[in-house]
Motif scaffolding. Structure first.
Motif, PDB file in Angstrom:
ATOM      1  N   ASN A  36      43.178  27.502  39.192  1.00 33.10           N
ATOM      2  CA  ASN A  36      41.734  27.903  39.453  1.00 33.10           C
ATOM      3  C   ASN A  36      41.225  27.673  40.804  1.00 33.10           C
ATOM      4  N   GLN A  37      41.842  26.575  41.276  1.00 34.81           N
ATOM      5  CA  GLN A  37      41.444  26.209  42.821  1.00 34.81           C
ATOM      6  C   GLN A  37      41.996  27.382  43.753  1.00 34.81           C
ATOM      7  N   ARG A  38      43.293  27.494  43.744  1.00 36.30           N
ATOM      8  CA  ARG A  38      43.670  28.659  44.508  1.00 36.30           C
ATOM      9  C   ARG A  38      43.224  29.811  44.472  1.00 36.30           C
ATOM     10  N   VAL A  39      42.940  30.252  43.088  1.00 39.69           N
ATOM     11  CA  VAL A  39      42.230  31.530  42.916  1.00 39.69           C
ATOM     12  C   VAL A  39      41.043  31.429  43.308  1.00 39.69           C
ATOM     13  N   SER A  40      40.074  30.565  43.314  1.00 38.24           N
ATOM     14  CA  SER A  40      38.687  30.324  44.192  1.00 38.24           C
ATOM     15  C   SER A  40      38.951  30.513  45.655  1.00 38.24           C
ATOM     16  N   GLN A  41      39.826  29.896  46.187  1.00 36.03           N
ATOM     17  CA  GLN A  41      40.068  30.046  47.713  1.00 36.03           C
ATOM     18  C   GLN A  41      40.634  31.260  48.214  1.00 36.03           C
ATOM     19  N   THR A  42      41.381  31.929  47.275  1.00 39.32           N
ATOM     20  CA  THR A  42      41.723  33.171  47.785  1.00 39.32           C
ATOM     21  C   THR A  42      40.667  34.168  47.728  1.00 39.32           C
ATOM     22  N   ALA A  43      39.779  34.115  46.737  1.00 46.33           N
ATOM     23  CA  ALA A  43      38.543  34.957  46.447  1.00 46.33           C
ATOM     24  C   ALA A  43      37.624  34.828  47.704  1.00 46.33           C
ATOM     25  N   ASN A  44      37.470  33.581  48.217  1.00 47.11           N
ATOM     26  CA  ASN A  44      36.797  33.072  49.218  1.00 47.11           C
ATOM     27  C   ASN A  44      37.031  33.799  50.372  1.00 47.11           C
ATOM     28  N   LEU A  45      38.573  33.828  50.354  1.00 45.71           N
ATOM     29  CA  LEU A  45      39.124  34.261  51.728  1.00 45.71           C
ATOM     30  C   LEU A  45      39.110  35.835  51.719  1.00 45.71           C
ATOM     31  N   GLU A  66      52.059  33.232  44.549  1.00 47.04           N
ATOM     32  CA  GLU A  66      50.851  33.721  45.478  1.00 47.04           C
ATOM     33  C   GLU A  66      50.600  35.197  44.741  1.00 47.04           C
ATOM     34  N   PHE A  67      51.347  35.759  44.117  1.00 51.32           N
ATOM     35  CA  PHE A  67      50.943  37.111  43.822  1.00 51.32           C
ATOM     36  C   PHE A  67      49.806  36.718  42.830  1.00 51.32           C
ATOM     37  N   LEU A  68      49.937  35.597  41.723  1.00 57.61           N
ATOM     38  CA  LEU A  68      48.611  35.084  40.750  1.00 57.61           C
ATOM     39  C   LEU A  68      47.427  34.732  41.620  1.00 57.61           C
ATOM     40  N   TYR A  69      47.414  34.054  42.829  1.00 66.32           N
ATOM     41  CA  TYR A  69      46.442  33.636  43.820  1.00 66.32           C
ATOM     42  C   TYR A  69      45.572  35.069  43.857  1.00 66.32           C
ATOM     43  N   PHE A  70      46.390  36.048  44.299  1.00 68.51           N
ATOM     44  CA  PHE A  70      45.494  37.307  44.772  1.00 68.51           C
ATOM     45  C   PHE A  70      45.075  38.045  43.725  1.00 68.51           C
ATOM     46  N   TYR A  71      46.037  38.422  42.653  1.00 72.14           N
ATOM     47  CA  TYR A  71      45.791  38.810  41.300  1.00 72.14           C
ATOM     48  C   TYR A  71      44.561  38.468  40.981  1.00 72.14           C
ATOM     49  N   PHE A  72      44.386  37.220  40.471  1.00 74.94           N
ATOM     50  CA  PHE A  72      43.303  36.699  39.737  1.00 74.94           C
ATOM     51  C   PHE A  72      41.984  36.704  40.835  1.00 74.94           C
ATOM     52  N   GLY A  73      42.357  36.176  42.049  1.00 76.57           N
ATOM     53  CA  GLY A  73      41.258  36.254  43.043  1.00 76.57           C
ATOM     54  C   GLY A  73      40.694  37.091  43.263  1.00 76.57           C
ATOM     55  N   THR A  74      41.316  38.294  43.256  1.00 72.74           N
ATOM     56  CA  THR A  74      40.424  39.439  43.565  1.00 72.74           C
ATOM     57  C   THR A  74      39.729  39.585  42.382  1.00 72.74           C
ATOM     58  N   MET A  75      40.260  39.672  41.120  1.00 75.15           N
ATOM     59  CA  MET A  75      39.573  39.883  39.967  1.00 75.15           C
ATOM     60  C   MET A  75      38.206  38.991  39.995  1.00 75.15           C
ATOM     61  N   LYS A  76      38.220  37.678  40.202  1.00 75.47           N
ATOM     62  CA  LYS A  76      37.211  36.730  40.297  1.00 75.47           C
ATOM     63  C   LYS A  76      36.141  37.205  41.159  1.00 75.47           C
ATOM     64  N   ALA A 148      41.461  26.726  54.644  1.00 75.65           N
ATOM     65  CA  ALA A 148      40.314  26.564  55.357  1.00 75.65           C
ATOM     66  C   ALA A 148      38.993  27.191  54.288  1.00 75.65           C
ATOM     67  N   GLN A 149      39.312  27.463  53.047  1.00 76.82           N
ATOM     68  CA  GLN A 149      38.509  27.979  52.148  1.00 76.82           C
ATOM     69  C   GLN A 149      37.903  26.995  51.026  1.00 76.82           C
ATOM     70  N   SER A 150      36.953  27.012  50.591  1.00 77.78           N
ATOM     71  CA  SER A 150      36.433  26.118  49.675  1.00 77.78           C
ATOM     72  C   SER A 150      37.053  26.353  48.240  1.00 77.78           C
ATOM     73  N   THR A 151      37.320  25.240  47.416  1.00 79.49           N
ATOM     74  CA  THR A 151      37.961  25.589  46.068  1.00 79.49           C
ATOM     75  C   THR A 151      36.791  26.050  44.989  1.00 79.49           C
ATOM     76  N   GLU A 152      35.909  25.870  45.351  1.00 80.36           N
ATOM     77  CA  GLU A 152      34.397  26.172  44.572  1.00 80.36           C
ATOM     78  C   GLU A 152      33.968  27.712  44.971  1.00 80.36           C
ATOM     79  N   ILE A 153      33.634  28.459  44.046  1.00 76.95           N
ATOM     80  CA  ILE A 153      33.192  29.860  44.522  1.00 76.95           C
ATOM     81  C   ILE A 153      31.876  30.068  43.770  1.00 76.95           C
ATOM     82  N   GLU A 154      31.037  30.727  44.633  1.00 73.94           N
ATOM     83  CA  GLU A 154      29.603  31.232  44.072  1.00 73.94           C
ATOM     84  C   GLU A 154      29.723  32.054  42.942  1.00 73.94           C
ATOM     85  N   GLN A 155      28.863  31.838  41.723  1.00 75.51           N
ATOM     86  CA  GLN A 155      29.052  32.891  40.763  1.00 75.51           C
ATOM     87  C   GLN A 155      28.678  34.233  41.091  1.00 75.51           C
ATOM     88  N   GLN A 156      29.792  35.006  40.636  1.00 72.49           N
ATOM     89  CA  GLN A 156      29.931  36.459  40.961  1.00 72.49           C
ATOM     90  C   GLN A 156      29.317  37.404  40.010  1.00 72.49           C
TER      91      GLN A 156
END
Length: 519
Positions: A36-45, A66-76, A148-156
């Motif tokens: 979840n943290q990596r996914v949120s960081q990827t979404a923030n990036l 890294e596939f999962l980070y981008f796959y889920f991060g994009t959707m998040k 450099a990205q936060s592990t938290e993400i604003e509600q989308q």
């Protein structure tokens, strides 16, 4: 829980440090919380790179975390993930990436040369991120930006009906079509799979299929995530390491295509040296499973195979054979619950067999299989004519021909389309034909699929040379290897005087197949 992002957040809160992903090559364990943290960081990036709701992010990545980070991060983030087949060559990559309108592409250094060759043909692509190299003229390094990205993400503001993924499937026009799947499609299909197979948080799956396929993504990523289980994910399928990995990590189930099972059957290995007692069953789909392969595998390994059916357009699975009841001997013998040669019963959707006018056919009469349900795609991207053809009267027309028996079990017999399924990969003959027609010596060409023990079907191309031209089979095999992904390339070339055609000029591929099989 209406979106993939919500699912990840909920499961991270519920399961915390429980392992979600186990990566054998890296000896790495990624917990639900870490995911979840990596996914949120990827979404923030991605948001920092100006990716917003509805934008596309292409994933040219193998089976790595890294596939999962981008796959889920994009959707998040509310954007659309676009997995790309890593077997494609430059021209094929160019079409998929450009057609999808991807603004960011994630990849590894392995694919940078192919991308370099087409970079100036991708005007919509703003950024390439590479996960295993420092910055270069072509790509930016992913991890320094990620850290450099936060592990938290604003509600989308993401809704269940929003598009979550675009995945390309071959089409009869010679160009692949982008299948748009929503958050609801993914979650609903994964939920039905989990329920049908009785999956629990105690279950551990192994992912051996490529993550650019819906089978790999939906069955062995999202379904275990939804059920609270764990996933063992080798970077690639290895017959020699398959059983040792099952034993080492106490895997309970896996999803495969018939080619995987054929390869494993033909691998000389002494199974008595491995403790496979944790393994309960295998899910198999993507291509028809020969009954003899199913029986032999079940007898050799001592588990049962649950064959099913689905397409990218139906998110993944539309039907499954039932599991044998606990305690009942069903290995390799068949029973009233599983039917060898059948694709099973509808799962979470409606299926029926119709004639050319859309009228439902009675038991045992062959016609086209059509599907309706929450797992059916939103539509093809930028292909209104294909959508009009595929969706009629509220039903999705699969193009597959089959029948059902008196108990409602479905069976596949043929395909209305000319598609070849080689080792679970979809190949449309016209795409191969078009590559051949571009060769200066070719007057006419036709590609067909012929039976193959290992891959289910193999690719065979017939060529009529232009007058006065001389060529060898090797010349064309080498040519195809430069133009097409390896799995699409013909295994053999036949030089013939004429290709049979009907009154309208349409290629009679079936006649070519019949002639070949009679030899």
């Amino acid at each position: 829980m209406k979106t993939i992002g919500e699912l990840i957040e909920l499961q991270a809160a519920k399961y915390g440090e429980k392992p979600y992903l186990i990566v054998p090559e890296r000896e790495e364990i990624i917990s639900y919380q870490q995911l979840n943290q990596r996914v949120s960081q990827t979404a923030n990036l991605l948001r920092q790179l100006q990716i917003t709701h509805g934008d596309k992010v292409a994933l040219l990545l193998p089976n790595i975390p890294e596939f999962l980070y981008f796959y889920f991060g994009t959707m998040k983030l509310g954007a659309i993930a676009g997995p790309v087949n890593i077997l494609l060559k430059s021209a094929e990559l160019q079409y998929v990436i450009h057609n999808s309108e991807a603004k960011v592409l994630a990849t590894t250094s392995t694919y940078l040369p192919a991308l370099q060759a087409i970079r100036d043909q991708l005007p919509l692509l703003q950024t390439i991120l590479v996960v295993d190299e420092p910055d270069s003229e072509l790509a930016q390094s992913f991890y320094p930006l990620l850290e450099a990205q936060s592990t938290e993400i604003e509600q989308q503001a993401v809704a269940s009906h929003d598009e979550a993924m675009i995945i390309y499937t071959s089409g009869t026009t010679g160009h692949p079509k982008g299948v748009l799947l929503t958050h609801e499609n993914l979650l609903y299909d994964a939920e039905q799979i989990a329920i049908w197979h009785g999956l629990t948080p105690d279950d551990r799956a192994m992912c051996i299929l490529p993550l650019f396929h819906v089978n790999g993504e939906v069955v062995t990523l999202i379904t275990p995530l939804l059920s609270g289980g764990s996933v063992v994910m080798p970077e690639r399928f290895s017959a020699s390491q398959f059983f040792p990995t099952i034993a080492k990590y106490r895997v309970n189930w896996f999803s495969a295509v018939p080619t995987n099972l054929t390869i494993l059957l033909n691998t000389n290995v002494d199974l008595t040296q491995y403790d496979l007692s944790s393994l309960r069953f295998c899910i198999c789909g993507a291509a028809p499973l020969p009954v003899e392969v199913q029986r032999a595998f079940e007898q050799k390994v001592g588990i049962y195979i649950i064959e099913g059916y689905g397409l990218s357009e139906t998110t993944c699975y539309s039907s499954f054979n039932p599991h044998p009841p606990h305690g009942e001997e069903g290995i390799g013998t068949g029973n009233q619950y599983r039917r060898y040669g059948s694709i099973g019963l509808p799962v979470g959707n409606e299926m029926k067999v119709v004639d050319q006018n859309g009228n439902e056919l009675p038991a045992y009469e062959r016609g086209e299989i059509i599907v309706r349900g929450q797992n059916v795609m939103k539509g093809y991207f930028k292909r209104p004519e294909a959508n009009e053809e595929a969706f009629r009267d509220g039903w999705f027309h699969t193009g597959d021909v089959g029948y059902r028996d008196e108990d409602g079990y479905f069976y596949l017999t043929d395909r209305k389309k000319d598609m070849i399924i080689r080792g679970g990969e979809n190949i449309y003959p016209r795409e191969v034909d078009e590559a051949l027609y571009a060769h200066p010596k070719v007057r006419d060409a036709a590609t067909v699929g012929i039976p193959d023990e290992k891959y289910g079907e193999e690719v065979l191309s017939f060529i009529v040379l232009k007058e006065g031209c001389i060529a060898t089979e090797k010349e064309f095999l080498d040519y195809c290897s430069q133009q097409l992904a390896d799995y699409k390339c013909p295994k053999e070339i036949r030089f013939i005087a004429e290709i049979p055609k009907g009154p309208s000029g349409k290629l009679l591929r079936r006649k070519l197949i019949e002639q070949e099989l009679q030899q």
